[in-house]
Design a protein around this motif. Sequence first.
Motif, PDB file in Angstrom:
ATOM      1  N   ILE A 162       0.839  -1.207   0.000  1.00 34.48           N
ATOM      2  CA  ILE A 162       0.000   0.000   0.000  1.00 34.48           C
ATOM      3  C   ILE A 162       0.873   1.256   0.000  1.00 34.48           C
ATOM      4  N   GLU A 185      -9.438   6.052  -4.060  1.00 31.50           N
ATOM      5  CA  GLU A 185      -9.371   4.663  -3.595  1.00 31.50           C
ATOM      6  C   GLU A 185      -9.237   3.716  -4.774  1.00 31.50           C
ATOM      7  N   ALA A 186     -10.017   3.966  -5.835  1.00 32.02           N
ATOM      8  CA  ALA A 186      -9.970   3.093  -7.010  1.00 32.02           C
ATOM      9  C   ALA A 186      -8.598   3.136  -7.672  1.00 32.02           C
ATOM     10  N   SER A 189      -6.037   1.099  -5.788  1.00 31.01           N
ATOM     11  CA  SER A 189      -6.186  -0.329  -6.095  1.00 31.01           C
ATOM     12  C   SER A 189      -5.444  -0.694  -7.376  1.00 31.01           C
ATOM     13  N   GLU A 190      -5.489   0.225  -8.353  1.00 26.54           N
ATOM     14  CA  GLU A 190      -4.831  -0.024  -9.635  1.00 26.54           C
ATOM     15  C   GLU A 190      -3.312   0.066  -9.537  1.00 26.54           C
ATOM     16  N   LEU A 192      -1.586  -1.230  -6.886  1.00 30.85           N
ATOM     17  CA  LEU A 192      -1.085  -2.329  -6.070  1.00 30.85           C
ATOM     18  C   LEU A 192      -0.380  -3.354  -6.952  1.00 30.85           C
ATOM     19  N   SER A 195      -2.731  -5.514  -9.197  1.00 28.31           N
ATOM     20  CA  SER A 195      -3.685  -4.792 -10.052  1.00 28.31           C
ATOM     21  C   SER A 195      -4.153  -5.598 -11.257  1.00 28.31           C
ATOM     22  N   ASN A 199      -9.890  -9.282  -7.001  1.00 25.97           N
ATOM     23  CA  ASN A 199      -9.671  -9.582  -5.585  1.00 25.97           C
ATOM     24  C   ASN A 199     -10.027 -11.034  -5.291  1.00 25.97           C
ATOM     25  N   TRP A 218      -5.812  -5.028   1.836  1.00 24.22           N
ATOM     26  CA  TRP A 218      -6.678  -4.179   1.005  1.00 24.22           C
ATOM     27  C   TRP A 218      -7.621  -5.028   0.163  1.00 24.22           C
ATOM     28  N   GLN A 219      -7.101  -6.128  -0.385  1.00 24.82           N
ATOM     29  CA  GLN A 219      -7.843  -6.904  -1.386  1.00 24.82           C
ATOM     30  C   GLN A 219      -8.886  -7.839  -0.786  1.00 24.82           C
ATOM     31  N   GLN A 265     -18.290   3.462  -3.883  1.00 25.54           N
ATOM     32  CA  GLN A 265     -17.070   3.958  -4.525  1.00 25.54           C
ATOM     33  C   GLN A 265     -17.412   4.845  -5.725  1.00 25.54           C
TER      34      GLN A 265
END
Length: 335
Positions: A162, A185-186, A189-190, A192, A195, A199, A218-219, A265
Amino acid sequence: MSWIREGELNLLERLFANILKAGPMPKHVAFIMDGNRRFARKRHVERQEGHTQGFDKLAETLRWCLNLDIHEVTVYAFSIENFKRSAEEVDGLMQLAKEKFLRLLEEQEKLEKHGVCIRVLGDLMLLPEDLQRLIAKAVVATKAHNKCFLNVCFAYTSRHEIANAVKEMAWGVEQGLLQSGDVSEALLSECLYTSSSPNPDLLIRTSGEVRLSDFLLWQTSHSCLVFQSVLWPEYSFWNLCEAILQYQLNHPSLQKARELHREAQALQQLEADRSCVAELLQHRGNGKPVDSHARQTALLSHVASREERVQRFLCALQQKRDAFFEHMSGPTVIA
């Protein structure tokens, strides 16, 4: 021991597998393969033998997953925290990893036959350079395969992942690829390591420990978490079936939670976009009122521009990551 064990399930296993498949099946399963050292103590063998048995169990588990139509598996192979173990054990684990990745490179025909893509996720710069190179060669050699995916988390913790994702977004802003308002937030995630993957639907931890140990924090916020007492080298097809049954029992509530999160989201992003547009229009119009049509037009333009920036940034990020693997998989240059 091979990475991929070929072979069918026995009659009883096939029968139960078909019953399981009548219900919702996880497409992506993550494993915390815990209990190798306790297994070694239990069997009165060296720790290294416990780790070797653990790898063999992974190969067997991948075969079960293939037969159950589970096409993506993520495993916690080596935590950054594991570097705190004794030098002897860490050196042994590094040597075992070198042996297994060398074996993987020898099995490219088998991996191609099954379409297995190997991804290694973590801060690989923490590893010895010769191991980095072996890993890079394995990743590059299988990157075009797309039937099933094995994600090996090595030199990994979720907090480190993260933090790295935040640094990548900061890099994007510094390079002029992103604006600070694009961070979300989105987008995190991309950024990480994971990505490229959905998940996990199901996370399984063996050995009786009931904690995630900094793995996929996170996932897995909307994943089914199953903790089983069996030691990893003793894991069986029936243990896996038990975990899948728990996933099926919880499937409706998991799906509902994921849908609610996606809606929240999307709403959060819409509100952020509206706020940016309102601030922009106020600045341009010197505080004068703006009609709804102009606001909507400005909003659509802002969203299109943001999405274009984000895609350009993500392409640049992927190119940067690919360049590392391509460089490390190339011939070694001796100074």
